[in-house]
Write a protein that holds these residues in place. Structure first.
Motif, mmCIF file in Angstrom:
data_model
loop_
_atom_site.group_PDB
_atom_site.id
_atom_site.type_symbol
_atom_site.label_atom_id
_atom_site.label_comp_id
_atom_site.label_asym_id
_atom_site.label_seq_id
_atom_site.Cartn_x
_atom_site.Cartn_y
_atom_site.Cartn_z
ATOM 1 N N ASP A 179 0.804 -1.216 0.062
ATOM 2 C CA ASP A 179 0.110 -0.011 0.033
ATOM 3 C C ASP A 179 0.941 1.050 0.111
ATOM 4 O OD1 ASP A 179 -2.301 1.315 0.105
ATOM 5 O OD2 ASP A 179 -2.352 1.748 2.053
ATOM 6 N N GLU A 180 0.584 2.143 -0.900
ATOM 7 C CA GLU A 180 1.036 3.491 -1.023
ATOM 8 C C GLU A 180 2.666 3.249 -1.174
ATOM 9 O OE1 GLU A 180 -0.105 6.242 -0.450
ATOM 10 O OE2 GLU A 180 -2.350 5.780 0.501
ATOM 11 N N ASN B 274 -3.787 2.312 5.698
ATOM 12 C CA ASN B 274 -4.514 2.783 4.226
ATOM 13 C C ASN B 274 -4.044 4.190 4.321
ATOM 14 O OD1 ASN B 274 -4.826 0.303 3.620
ATOM 15 N ND2 ASN B 274 -7.301 0.445 3.563
ATOM 16 N N GLY B 275 -3.066 4.926 4.842
ATOM 17 C CA GLY B 275 -2.832 6.252 4.516
ATOM 18 C C GLY B 275 -3.516 7.280 5.577
ATOM 19 N N ILE B 276 -4.075 6.566 6.510
ATOM 20 C CA ILE B 276 -4.512 7.523 7.750
ATOM 21 C C ILE B 276 -3.988 7.108 8.954
ATOM 22 C CG2 ILE B 276 -6.723 7.814 9.181
ATOM 23 C CD1 ILE B 276 -8.483 6.522 6.804
ATOM 24 N N VAL C 104 1.152 10.219 4.616
ATOM 25 C CA VAL C 104 -0.242 10.060 5.075
ATOM 26 C C VAL C 104 -1.215 10.940 4.340
ATOM 27 C CG1 VAL C 104 0.471 9.507 7.360
ATOM 28 C CG2 VAL C 104 -0.190 11.749 6.945
ATOM 29 N N LYS C 105 -2.451 10.571 4.385
ATOM 30 C CA LYS C 105 -3.474 11.614 3.571
ATOM 31 C C LYS C 105 -4.435 11.922 4.476
ATOM 32 C CE LYS C 105 -0.798 10.734 0.227
ATOM 33 N NZ LYS C 105 0.021 11.737 -0.006
ATOM 34 N N LEU C 106 -4.424 11.512 5.492
ATOM 35 C CA LEU C 106 -5.418 11.983 6.618
ATOM 36 C C LEU C 106 -4.781 11.639 8.137
ATOM 37 C CD1 LEU C 106 -9.187 11.702 6.841
ATOM 38 C CD2 LEU C 106 -7.846 11.351 8.990
#
Length: 362
Positions: free
Chosen positions: A133-134, A257-259, A284-286
């Motif tokens: 992931d990512e 998952n990016g959080i 991170v996205k959040l």
């Protein structure tokens, strides 16, 4: 075994998922890969058999799914991993590379001349499918080894599926000695089928639409609300993420998952600098930031780091959920730095808008 298309359709029918044409367009790619892995695993591991050295391991052509945040890339990969017909592992790319660097260090201490080889052998001995992931490269140490690492994994029959917010050509963009990294991009294009998941809907953003994202004062109710948001977005995930930045570890205590979720003191109570916060913003996205205290003379250094952190998150268009002792404008009201904090307060206020960062593509 049902195909991913069938699994996805069933979940849309029962209301678990919402049909999305961009997601549906990628399902045949997963179905193709599932069929190839299933065939390879038949009999005594079929094409992957190493008995007597008569057959070399064969990796199926994997997938590189890229696109904006919240479009469903990780969700689809997780569904695929959940129904994998071969031994598999799902891991965040940063966490995997941290493991690799640690194993290389241990091999070096033992006097191993080519330290990447035992790392490759260990991964290939356990799995046939590696789901990342990512995928993103921020550390030069990672950039210098990923080419040989992935070449070795592919040669030993490991298939890779990865998500990313970047097209392959933008990986490690503007990185130090990037010319040494470019062959890895060619490997990706050769060994993975690249697909842009171009959905207009940011489902992660949608789940926060209409939901407050800044909570004060700090009390039992705000803590409970933060827990609810975290559980809704991640399923109450408990794993952490370690980011390697110039030889030191930056740890986000909770990540999925990016959080990410961390306290003010996790992020600003340590001697982190701009490079560390840029790495966090890239990973991170959040970000959920809890327990932001009153700022001033008593915690001046921590306050300065918080300003740098908010700047990094703002520029990278990272969505922020926060709990604080007071509203942004009242967090820093005395001492040196009050004037500079006005911009930070303004940015924190702007970042609360439901439409902020909705078009961010990282």
């Amino acid at each position: 075994m049902n195909t991913l298309t069938q699994i996805y359709t069933a979940r849309v029918a029962d209301g678990t998922l919402r049909a999305d044409p961009a997601q549906e367009a990628i399902l045949p790619l997963f179905d193709r890969l599932h069929a190839e892995l299933s065939t390879a695993s038949m009999g005594k591991r079929g094409l992957l058999s190493l008995i007597g050295g008569r057959k070399k391991p064969t990796a199926a052509k994997g997938l590189y799914i890229w696109g904006g945040v919240g479009r469903g890339k990780s969700m689809l990969m997780d569904l695929f991993h959940e129904h994998s017909p071969v031994p598999s592992r799902r891991v965040h790319f940063h966490a995997f590379m941290q493991e690799v660097q640690s194993q290389i260090f241990e091999a070096r201490k033992k006097g191993v001349s080519d330290t990447i080889v035992p790392v490759i052998d260990k991964v290939a001995a356990d799995i046939r499918l590696l789901c990342f992931d990512e995928m993103q490269i921020t550390d030069i140490a990672d950039a210098m080894i990923v080419g040989r690492l992935f070449e070795g994994l592919f040669a030993r029959g490991v298939t890779v599926v990865t998500t990313s917010n970047r097209v392959p050509d933008d990986l490690y963009k503007n990185g130090l000695n990037r010319q040494l990294f470019l062959p890895f991009i060619d490997i990706i294009k050769d060994k993975l089928e690249v697909h842009h998941l171009h959905s207009p809907v940011d489902y992660r953003q949608g789940r926060l639409t209409g939901t407050p994202v800044y909570f004060s004062p700090i009390n039992a109710d705000t803590r409970a609300t933060i827990d609810e948001i975290w559980n809704d977005l991640t399923g109450a995930a408990t794993e952490s993420l370690t980011i390697r930045v110039k030889g030191r570890d930056v740890v986000l205590p909770k990540f999925h998952n990016g959080i990410a979720r961390a306290t003010f003191w996790d992020l600003c109570g340590q001697m982190f600098g701009p490079g560390d916060y840029l790495a966090i913003a890239d990973a991170v996205k959040l970000l959920i930031i809890e327990d932001i205290p009153r700022l001033g003379r008593g915690n001046f250094n921590e306050a300065k780091r918080f300003v740098t952190l908010v700047d990094a998150l703002y520029e990278a268009k990272v969505r922020v959920v926060a709990s604080a002792v007071d509203e942004p404008e009242s967090l820093y009201i005395e001492g040196a730095g009050v004037f500079e904090f006005e911009r930070t307060a303004s940015r924190l206020r702007e970042m609360q808008d439901k439409d902020w960062a909705k078009d961010a593509d990282a």
